[in-house]
Design a protein around this motif. Structure first.
Motif, PDB file in Angstrom:
ATOM      1  N   ILE A   1      30.050 -18.757   0.234  1.00 47.43           N
ATOM      2  CA  ILE A   1      29.915 -18.911   1.682  1.00 47.43           C
ATOM      3  C   ILE A   1      28.455 -19.193   2.034  1.00 47.43           C
ATOM      4  N   GLU A   2      28.231 -19.607   3.270  1.00 52.65           N
ATOM      5  CA  GLU A   2      26.870 -19.886   3.727  1.00 52.65           C
ATOM      6  C   GLU A   2      26.071 -18.581   3.834  1.00 52.65           C
ATOM      7  N   PRO A   3      24.780 -18.636   3.513  1.00 52.60           N
ATOM      8  CA  PRO A   3      23.934 -17.447   3.655  1.00 52.60           C
ATOM      9  C   PRO A   3      23.868 -16.981   5.106  1.00 52.60           C
ATOM     10  N   ARG A   4      23.683 -15.669   5.293  1.00 51.03           N
ATOM     11  CA  ARG A   4      23.522 -15.128   6.647  1.00 51.03           C
ATOM     12  C   ARG A   4      22.763 -13.807   6.580  1.00 51.03           C
ATOM     13  N   TYR A   5      22.287 -13.368   7.736  1.00 50.34           N
ATOM     14  CA  TYR A   5      21.517 -12.132   7.834  1.00 50.34           C
ATOM     15  C   TYR A   5      22.075 -11.248   8.928  1.00 50.34           C
ATOM     16  N   GLN A   6      21.979  -9.946   8.683  1.00 53.97           N
ATOM     17  CA  GLN A   6      22.191  -8.940   9.714  1.00 53.97           C
ATOM     18  C   GLN A   6      20.978  -8.006   9.643  1.00 53.97           C
ATOM     19  N   GLU A   7      20.292  -7.873  10.767  1.00 52.75           N
ATOM     20  CA  GLU A   7      19.079  -7.064  10.785  1.00 52.75           C
ATOM     21  C   GLU A   7      19.155  -6.054  11.919  1.00 52.75           C
ATOM     22  N   VAL A   8      18.809  -4.809  11.606  1.00 54.67           N
ATOM     23  CA  VAL A   8      18.874  -3.732  12.595  1.00 54.67           C
ATOM     24  C   VAL A   8      17.548  -2.991  12.578  1.00 54.67           C
ATOM     25  N   LEU A   9      16.907  -2.888  13.733  1.00 49.86           N
ATOM     26  CA  LEU A   9      15.674  -2.127  13.844  1.00 49.86           C
ATOM     27  C   LEU A   9      15.963  -0.634  13.758  1.00 49.86           C
ATOM     28  N   SER A  10      14.961   0.119  13.333  1.00 49.45           N
ATOM     29  CA  SER A  10      15.130   1.565  13.171  1.00 49.45           C
ATOM     30  C   SER A  10      15.644   2.225  14.450  1.00 49.45           C
ATOM     31  N   LYS A  11      15.121   1.793  15.600  1.00 49.14           N
ATOM     32  CA  LYS A  11      15.505   2.420  16.876  1.00 49.14           C
ATOM     33  C   LYS A  11      16.967   2.180  17.233  1.00 49.14           C
ATOM     34  N   ASP A  12      17.575   1.166  16.598  1.00 52.01           N
ATOM     35  CA  ASP A  12      18.959   0.816  16.913  1.00 52.01           C
ATOM     36  C   ASP A  12      19.958   1.365  15.894  1.00 52.01           C
ATOM     37  N   ILE A  13      19.475   2.067  14.862  1.00 50.22           N
ATOM     38  CA  ILE A  13      20.376   2.688  13.899  1.00 50.22           C
ATOM     39  C   ILE A  13      20.865   4.016  14.476  1.00 50.22           C
ATOM     40  N   ALA A  14      22.181   4.158  14.538  1.00 53.80           N
ATOM     41  CA  ALA A  14      22.766   5.352  15.151  1.00 53.80           C
ATOM     42  C   ALA A  14      22.479   6.594  14.315  1.00 53.80           C
TER      43      ALA A  14
ATOM     44  N   GLY B   1      14.167 -21.233   6.689  1.00 52.73           N
ATOM     45  CA  GLY B   1      13.272 -21.054   7.820  1.00 52.73           C
ATOM     46  C   GLY B   1      13.334 -19.674   8.439  1.00 52.73           C
ATOM     47  N   HIS B   2      14.119 -18.779   7.842  1.00 52.44           N
ATOM     48  CA  HIS B   2      14.203 -17.407   8.359  1.00 52.44           C
ATOM     49  C   HIS B   2      12.975 -16.630   7.907  1.00 52.44           C
ATOM     50  N   ARG B   3      12.351 -15.925   8.838  1.00 50.64           N
ATOM     51  CA  ARG B   3      11.180 -15.108   8.529  1.00 50.64           C
ATOM     52  C   ARG B   3      11.199 -13.877   9.419  1.00 50.64           C
ATOM     53  N   GLY B   4      10.878 -12.731   8.855  1.00 50.68           N
ATOM     54  CA  GLY B   4      10.841 -11.514   9.640  1.00 50.68           C
ATOM     55  C   GLY B   4      10.198 -10.385   8.866  1.00 50.68           C
ATOM     56  N   THR B   5       9.885  -9.328   9.577  1.00 48.56           N
ATOM     57  CA  THR B   5       9.254  -8.157   8.979  1.00 48.56           C
ATOM     58  C   THR B   5      10.217  -6.976   9.064  1.00 48.56           C
ATOM     59  N   VAL B   6      10.415  -6.309   7.942  1.00 48.11           N
ATOM     60  CA  VAL B   6      11.272  -5.134   7.859  1.00 48.11           C
ATOM     61  C   VAL B   6      10.352  -3.922   7.759  1.00 48.11           C
ATOM     62  N   GLU B   7      10.328  -3.104   8.809  1.00 50.43           N
ATOM     63  CA  GLU B   7       9.424  -1.963   8.867  1.00 50.43           C
ATOM     64  C   GLU B   7      10.167  -0.672   8.541  1.00 50.43           C
ATOM     65  N   ALA B   8       9.419   0.415   8.456  1.00 52.50           N
ATOM     66  CA  ALA B   8       9.988   1.710   8.073  1.00 52.50           C
ATOM     67  C   ALA B   8      11.172   2.065   8.971  1.00 52.50           C
ATOM     68  N   GLY B   9      12.306   2.363   8.339  1.00 51.67           N
ATOM     69  CA  GLY B   9      13.516   2.709   9.062  1.00 51.67           C
ATOM     70  C   GLY B   9      14.390   1.524   9.409  1.00 51.67           C
ATOM     71  N   ASP B  10      13.866   0.304   9.247  1.00 55.24           N
ATOM     72  CA  ASP B  10      14.636  -0.902   9.550  1.00 55.24           C
ATOM     73  C   ASP B  10      15.567  -1.259   8.396  1.00 55.24           C
ATOM     74  N   LEU B  11      16.552  -2.097   8.710  1.00 56.30           N
ATOM     75  CA  LEU B  11      17.545  -2.539   7.733  1.00 56.30           C
ATOM     76  C   LEU B  11      17.673  -4.050   7.769  1.00 56.30           C
ATOM     77  N   GLN B  12      17.737  -4.661   6.580  1.00 52.84           N
ATOM     78  CA  GLN B  12      18.115  -6.064   6.467  1.00 52.84           C
ATOM     79  C   GLN B  12      19.290  -6.176   5.498  1.00 52.84           C
ATOM     80  N   TRP B  13      20.373  -6.790   5.972  1.00 54.18           N
ATOM     81  CA  TRP B  13      21.574  -6.990   5.155  1.00 54.18           C
ATOM     82  C   TRP B  13      21.728  -8.495   4.968  1.00 54.18           C
ATOM     83  N   MET B  14      21.365  -8.989   3.795  1.00 59.55           N
ATOM     84  CA  MET B  14      21.362 -10.426   3.534  1.00 59.55           C
ATOM     85  C   MET B  14      22.542 -10.822   2.656  1.00 59.55           C
ATOM     86  N   THR B  15      23.336 -11.775   3.131  1.00 57.68           N
ATOM     87  CA  THR B  15      24.405 -12.355   2.335  1.00 57.68           C
ATOM     88  C   THR B  15      23.864 -13.627   1.691  1.00 57.68           C
ATOM     89  N   ALA B  16      23.605 -13.576   0.392  1.00 62.07           N
ATOM     90  CA  ALA B  16      23.059 -14.750  -0.294  1.00 62.07           C
ATOM     91  C   ALA B  16      24.098 -15.865  -0.369  1.00 62.07           C
TER      92      ALA B  16
END
Length: 299
Positions: free
Chosen positions: A135-148, A88-103
């Motif tokens: 392990i159980e799947p999980r996500y870490q998502e960081v928007l471009s504006k929040d990347i240091a 049920g996870h859904r999201g949009t990864v835009e330019a400069g954004d990051l998605q780190w998915m643990t399958a």
């Protein structure tokens, strides 16, 4: 925050041990990728399983497909893609954004373009140690504006995707210790970046031309991957008249056997056989795949 400058501070600089061009190939449905890690020249660079620089124009994309046993890192360079999965996870990864998915033990998902024109990005697959593969799947998502980010007076800029650089730490948690840094060097720029000596590391050039490892090295340009020999840091120079942009990625080797069958990566053939059986019979982590289909479709 200024980047560290001055004379070389490495006891044993990382030199380029191997270099080759990532050539275009077809992947998914109508998508084009430049694969560097994960092709015949470099099947595995512990702990890295694959690196793709992808280019997707609708209606092409990466429709419903499974994973088990590793992590996927999606870093968008241009445009945007939508991600959906059977949890049920859904999201949009835009330019400069990051998605780190643990399958982990299993996920089925889709990755499809959501905008007009060409969507471009990087996808890196990082292996998981045997103790983490289920392990159980999980996500870490960081928007471009929040990347240091940090930039020095000479125009050397870094985005800290994972790990640490110039005293800046990424909020991303990496089960397999990993650094992922996005560097831009203006003409005349000179970079010195520490790397843990025991790690495997590489450079992938996104734009421009640079000299890496030693001033005596031949320049390397876009779409080349450079595997670094063991050392405690990388030096890079931009002697050209245009911007140089590249990623520096490093990780602690797992030193474990791997057996891979497409999107499944385990330690033994028996585990791969069990994974295929689990996926085909909707068991042991793949139960929700029986009735799930993503909303994004190939037209």
């Amino acid at each position: 925050m200024p980047l560290r400058k001055g004379c070389s501070f490495f006891n044993e600089p990382c030199l380029v041990a191997k270099k080759f061009l990532a050539r275009p190939q077809h992947e998914g449905v109508g998508a084009v990728v430049r694969r560097s890690i994960g092709r015949f020249e470099l099947k595995y660079f512990d702990p890295f399983l694959m690196l793709d620089e992808f280019s997707v124009t609708a209606p092409a994309g990466f429709p419903d497909h499974p994973h088990r046993g590793f992590e996927t890192v999606t870093y968008m360079l241009q445009g945007a893609i939508t991600h959906e999965d059977f949890e049920g996870h859904r999201g949009t990864v835009e330019a400069g954004d990051l998605q780190w998915m643990t399958a982990g033990r299993g996920i089925v998902h889709s990755e499809m373009p959501v905008a007009q024109g060409t969507q471009k990005g990087l996808q890196l697959w990082i292996n998981l140690a045997s103790k983490y593969k289920m392990i159980e799947p999980r996500y870490q998502e960081v928007l471009s504006k929040d990347i240091a980010e940090a930039e020095d007076d000479d125009g050397v800029k870094v985005r800290v995707i994972a790990g640490e650089a110039v005293g800046i730490k990424s909020p991303i948690f990496t089960r397999t210790p990993t650094m992922f840094l996005d560097f831009s060097l203006k003409p005349g720029g000179h970079l010195q970046q520490p790397i843990p000596k025991s790690w495997n590391a590489f450079v992938y050039i996104l734009e421009g031309e640079g000299i890496f490892g030693s001033m005596k090295s031949q320049p390397s340009n876009s779409h080349h991957i450079l595997l670094l020999g063991h050392g405690d840091g990388l030096e890079a120079w931009n002697k050209s008249s245009k911007l140089l942009r590249f990623i520096l990625v490093g990780g602690e080797p797992l030193g474990e056997p791997i057996v891979q069958s497409g999107p499944f990566v385990m330690n033994t053939q028996e585990e791969i056989d069990q994974t295929i059986d689990d996926f085909e019979n909707f068991t042991n982590g793949f139960e929700k795949a029986r009735d799930w289909r993503s909303e994004n479709k190939i037209n």
